[in-house]
Scaffold this motif. Structure first.
Motif, short mmCIF file in Angstrom:
data_model
loop_
_atom_site.label_atom_id
_atom_site.label_comp_id
_atom_site.label_asym_id
_atom_site.label_seq_id
_atom_site.Cartn_x
_atom_site.Cartn_y
_atom_site.Cartn_z
N ILE A 188 66.87 9.12 104.98
CA ILE A 188 66.47 7.79 104.50
C ILE A 188 67.03 6.72 105.43
CG2 ILE A 188 66.75 6.12 102.62
CD1 ILE A 188 66.86 8.62 100.72
N ALA A 189 68.28 6.89 105.87
CA ALA A 189 68.94 5.89 106.71
C ALA A 189 68.22 5.67 108.03
CB ALA A 189 70.39 6.30 106.96
N PHE A 190 67.60 6.72 108.58
CA PHE A 190 66.98 6.58 109.90
C PHE A 190 65.45 6.46 109.86
CE2 PHE A 190 71.15 8.29 111.03
CZ PHE A 190 71.52 7.35 111.99
N ILE A 191 64.88 6.35 108.67
CA ILE A 191 63.43 6.20 108.58
C ILE A 191 62.91 4.95 109.30
CG2 ILE A 191 61.58 5.61 106.93
CD1 ILE A 191 62.36 7.93 105.30
N PRO A 192 63.53 3.78 109.18
CA PRO A 192 62.98 2.61 109.89
C PRO A 192 62.86 2.85 111.40
CG PRO A 192 64.62 1.91 108.30
CD PRO A 192 64.68 3.41 108.35
N ALA A 235 74.08 2.81 108.58
CA ALA A 235 73.07 3.38 109.48
C ALA A 235 71.68 2.84 109.16
CB ALA A 235 73.08 4.91 109.39
N TRP A 236 71.35 2.66 107.88
CA TRP A 236 70.04 2.11 107.52
C TRP A 236 69.92 0.68 108.01
CZ3 TRP A 236 67.62 -1.90 105.15
CH2 TRP A 236 66.27 -1.75 104.89
N ILE A 237 70.96 -0.13 107.81
CA ILE A 237 70.94 -1.54 108.26
C ILE A 237 70.73 -1.59 109.77
CG2 ILE A 237 72.29 -3.65 108.48
CD1 ILE A 237 71.34 -3.16 105.60
N VAL A 238 71.49 -0.80 110.51
CA VAL A 238 71.36 -0.78 111.98
C VAL A 238 69.97 -0.29 112.37
CG1 VAL A 238 72.22 0.33 114.08
CG2 VAL A 238 73.84 -0.54 112.39
N SER A 261 63.64 -5.24 116.30
CA SER A 261 63.75 -5.72 117.69
C SER A 261 62.77 -5.03 118.64
CB SER A 261 65.17 -5.55 118.19
OG SER A 261 65.48 -4.16 118.32
N VAL A 262 62.12 -3.97 118.17
CA VAL A 262 61.20 -3.23 119.05
C VAL A 262 59.82 -3.81 118.96
CG1 VAL A 262 60.16 -0.98 119.50
CG2 VAL A 262 62.57 -1.15 118.91
#
Length: 191
Positions: free
Chosen positions: A104-108, A180-183, A190-191
């Motif tokens: 979940i944290a790295f989904i974005p 990790a999700w926030i980052v 930013s991409v």
């Protein structure tokens, strides 16, 4: 000192040490499978690690048909205090139970990479949101199965960082997957 006994998702109540030793000796409490906790312990520990507990006789299995658990508390037994925030810690989650939180944290970030690969910037936001909510819901179900009280967490699955924060509070863990999700989210913007 009242010692709580836990096996296979069931809390059998609290017993004084001498009664617990009698239950172990009779085979009513499974020595090698049960976890125990009392107010002086920070976490649940294996029954065999508790000082003062006497292992069962080696021939116990030959002498008895082992019951499925300790007897119910009798009316004369003291009522153990209710489990609450001051009670025993939640049962430990199974290994790998945090893997879903890290996904979940790295989904974005993963979503942005997928959008770039498909040449559809910003076109998958609804799919990403639905995946986040679905995974948060699935994680909550797994936590409930592990014995955690997740009441009120379901609604927060629509606010992923709030869900991850509440999850870390519930499990008394660090805030690593929240950060990790926030980052990951900030990098995806930013991409």
């Amino acid at each position: 000192m009242q010692i709580r006994v836990h096996k296979d998702g069931t809390d059998f109540g609290a017993f004084p040490l001498d009664e617990l030793n009698r239950l172990v000796a009779s085979g009513m409490v499974p020595f090698y499978e049960a976890l125990v906790w009392h107010e002086e312990l920070a976490d649940w520990i294996p029954l065999g690690d508790l000082p003062g507990v006497v292992p069962p006789p080696k021939d116990l299995a030959l002498r008895l048909e082992l019951p499925t658990g300790p007897p119910p508390l009798s009316a004369s037994s003291p009522t153990p205090p209710p489990l609450d925030r001051l009670g025993p810690p939640p049962m430990p989650t199974k290994q790998g139970a945090d893997a879903l939180a890290w996904v979940i944290a790295f989904i974005p970030l993963a979503a942005v990479l997928l959008e770039l690969a498909l040449a559809r910037p910003g076109g998958l936001w609804l799919v990403v949101f639905a995946a986040n909510v679905g995974l948060c819901y699935r994680d909550e179900v797994e936590l409930r199965k592990a014995g955690y009280e997740t009441k009120g967490m379901g609604a927060t699955s629509f606010f992923i960082p709030v869900y991850l924060w509440k999850r870390s509070e519930l499990l008394r863990q660090g805030k690593g997957y929240f950060v990790a999700w926030i980052v990951s989210f900030m990098l995806s913007l930013s991409v």
